[in-house]
Structures are given as structure tokens and as C-alpha cells.
Design a protein around this motif. Structure first.
Motif, PDB file in Angstrom:
ATOM      1  N   GLN A  99      -0.181   3.433   0.170  1.00 46.46           N
ATOM      2  CA  GLN A  99      -0.100   4.306  -0.998  1.00 46.46           C
ATOM      3  C   GLN A  99      -1.372   5.137  -1.124  1.00 46.46           C
ATOM      4  O   GLN A  99      -2.472   4.604  -1.035  1.00 46.46           O
ATOM      5  CB  GLN A  99       0.102   3.486  -2.273  1.00 46.46           C
ATOM      6  N   ARG A 100      -1.199   6.436  -1.324  1.00 44.11           N
ATOM      7  CA  ARG A 100      -2.329   7.349  -1.461  1.00 44.11           C
ATOM      8  C   ARG A 100      -2.251   8.006  -2.830  1.00 44.11           C
ATOM      9  O   ARG A 100      -1.185   8.425  -3.281  1.00 44.11           O
ATOM     10  CB  ARG A 100      -2.275   8.404  -0.356  1.00 44.11           C
ATOM     11  N   GLN A 101      -3.391   8.140  -3.483  1.00 46.23           N
ATOM     12  CA  GLN A 101      -3.446   8.807  -4.782  1.00 46.23           C
ATOM     13  C   GLN A 101      -3.369  10.310  -4.564  1.00 46.23           C
ATOM     14  O   GLN A 101      -4.149  10.871  -3.797  1.00 46.23           O
ATOM     15  CB  GLN A 101      -4.732   8.424  -5.517  1.00 46.23           C
ATOM     16  N   GLU A 102      -2.412  10.926  -5.215  1.00 43.69           N
ATOM     17  CA  GLU A 102      -2.241  12.381  -5.136  1.00 43.69           C
ATOM     18  C   GLU A 102      -1.910  12.914  -6.517  1.00 43.69           C
ATOM     19  O   GLU A 102      -0.897  12.533  -7.097  1.00 43.69           O
ATOM     20  CB  GLU A 102      -1.104  12.758  -4.168  1.00 43.69           C
ATOM     21  N   ALA A 103      -2.769  13.757  -7.029  1.00 44.67           N
ATOM     22  CA  ALA A 103      -2.525  14.434  -8.311  1.00 44.67           C
ATOM     23  C   ALA A 103      -2.140  13.452  -9.413  1.00 44.67           C
ATOM     24  O   ALA A 103      -1.182  13.678 -10.155  1.00 44.67           O
ATOM     25  CB  ALA A 103      -1.460  15.515  -8.139  1.00 44.67           C
ATOM     26  N   GLY A 104      -2.885  12.359  -9.517  1.00 39.45           N
ATOM     27  CA  GLY A 104      -2.678  11.427 -10.616  1.00 39.45           C
ATOM     28  C   GLY A 104      -1.525  10.463 -10.448  1.00 39.45           C
ATOM     29  O   GLY A 104      -1.088   9.850 -11.416  1.00 39.45           O
ATOM     30  N   ARG A 105      -1.024  10.303  -9.219  1.00 40.55           N
ATOM     31  CA  ARG A 105       0.032   9.313  -8.990  1.00 40.55           C
ATOM     32  C   ARG A 105      -0.106   8.726  -7.594  1.00 40.55           C
ATOM     33  O   ARG A 105      -0.773   9.290  -6.741  1.00 40.55           O
ATOM     34  CB  ARG A 105       1.421   9.922  -9.187  1.00 40.55           C
ATOM     35  N   TRP A 106       0.523   7.595  -7.391  1.00 38.48           N
ATOM     36  CA  TRP A 106       0.499   6.928  -6.092  1.00 38.48           C
ATOM     37  C   TRP A 106       1.732   7.340  -5.303  1.00 38.48           C
ATOM     38  O   TRP A 106       2.851   7.254  -5.789  1.00 38.48           O
ATOM     39  CB  TRP A 106       0.467   5.411  -6.245  1.00 38.48           C
ATOM     40  N   VAL A 107       1.507   7.775  -4.061  1.00 39.96           N
ATOM     41  CA  VAL A 107       2.575   8.242  -3.187  1.00 39.96           C
ATOM     42  C   VAL A 107       2.582   7.385  -1.921  1.00 39.96           C
ATOM     43  O   VAL A 107       1.544   7.187  -1.296  1.00 39.96           O
ATOM     44  CB  VAL A 107       2.361   9.734  -2.807  1.00 39.96           C
ATOM     45  N   SER A 108       3.762   6.872  -1.547  1.00 42.25           N
ATOM     46  CA  SER A 108       3.893   6.123  -0.296  1.00 42.25           C
ATOM     47  C   SER A 108       3.810   7.105   0.862  1.00 42.25           C
ATOM     48  O   SER A 108       4.588   8.054   0.924  1.00 42.25           O
ATOM     49  CB  SER A 108       5.230   5.381  -0.258  1.00 42.25           C
ATOM     50  N   VAL A 109       2.871   6.865   1.770  1.00 43.53           N
ATOM     51  CA  VAL A 109       2.642   7.796   2.882  1.00 43.53           C
ATOM     52  C   VAL A 109       2.912   7.173   4.244  1.00 43.53           C
ATOM     53  O   VAL A 109       2.706   7.827   5.264  1.00 43.53           O
ATOM     54  CB  VAL A 109       1.220   8.401   2.826  1.00 43.53           C
ATOM     55  N   GLU A 110       3.357   5.929   4.265  1.00 41.52           N
ATOM     56  CA  GLU A 110       3.729   5.277   5.514  1.00 41.52           C
ATOM     57  C   GLU A 110       5.166   4.780   5.388  1.00 41.52           C
ATOM     58  O   GLU A 110       5.556   4.245   4.353  1.00 41.52           O
ATOM     59  CB  GLU A 110       2.814   4.088   5.832  1.00 41.52           C
TER      60      GLU A 110
END
Length: 129
Positions: free
Chosen positions: A107-118
Motif C-alpha cells: 500500500q502506498r500513500q497517494e493524495a491522502g489515501r492508501w492505494v494497493s500498488v502490488e
């Protein structure tokens, strides 16, 4: 002095451990060890952690088959964090996380939210039966 005595165990007798894939440098996961887990890891050349939720030793891969062969055990400058350099082995050596991903750090923080990147490489229901 015994090498195990040099580790700065916390009040619960635990130390955090980072598992890093030797070949890629990817950080796969963070877990905990007690004295017995660290001693068994050194003896067996296989990652053995202490599961806080289960309250017992956890031989990585005992349920999933995703075993970690340990090449090196390192300790940080404050003697309170360990680093394992490992190779994933087992049914699907590309998976280290119980979510079916390569790494627990997906999970990567992007623009104030956590996004699954894998991506999920295998559905956890197919790993844990």
C-alpha cells in the motif's frame, strides 16, 4: 557474553525483525522474534518468528508453504532491530504476504489515501486451507 544477550529485547521479550529478499533487496515483511525464535532461526537457517496473535513460535510457511531460507542475520546499531536476508521458498516463492502478494508493503500513500500498488498473486483462500 552470549550473542543473544546483546539483543535489546523489549519489555515483552521481543525484538522487531525485517525480512528482506536477498536477491532484490525488497522488504517483504516485519515480524517479531523472542529469544527462542532467534536461536532456532540461527540453528535452522529458516525464519522462525514469534506470533503475538497466536502467542507461540511461528515457523514461517508452516501453513502457507512460503518458507524463508535465511542467509544472514544482522542487527542495527542500537541492538534493537534485526534484519534477515532471505530467499522465499515453497509452493510459490514469489509470495511472502498472507494477502497473497509478494510483499506486505503493498500500500502506498497517494493524495491522502492508501492505494494497493502490488497485485494479488494468489488468492489467500487458495493458500490457507
Amino acid at each position: 557474553m552470549d550473542w543473544l544477550d546483546q539483543v535489546k529485547w523489549d519489555a515483552a521479550g521481543l525484538v522487531p525483525v525485517i525480512a528482506q529478499e536477498q536477491a532484490t533487496g525488497d522488504v517483504l515483511m516485519v515480524a517479531w522474534m523472542n529469544r527462542e525464535a532467534l536461536q532456532k532461526t540461527a540453528e535452522l537457517g529458516r525464519a522462525v518468528y514469534f506470533s503475538r496473535s497466536r502467542g507461540r513460535l511461528w515457523f514461517k510457511g508452516e501453513e502457507s508453504g512460503h518458507v524463508q531460507q535465511v542467509h544472514e542475520i544482522r542487527m542495527d546499531c542500537d541492538n534493537d532491530v534485526l534484519l534477515l536476508k532471505v530467499t522465499q521458498q515453497g509452493h510459490d516463492p514469489s509470495i511472502a504476504c498472507h494477502t497473497g502478494r509478494h510483499s506486505c508493503f503493498f500500500q502506498r500513500q497517494e493524495a491522502g489515501r492508501w492505494v494497493s500498488v502490488e497485485p494479488v498473486l494468489k488468492n489467500p483462500s487458495e493458500i490457507y486451507t
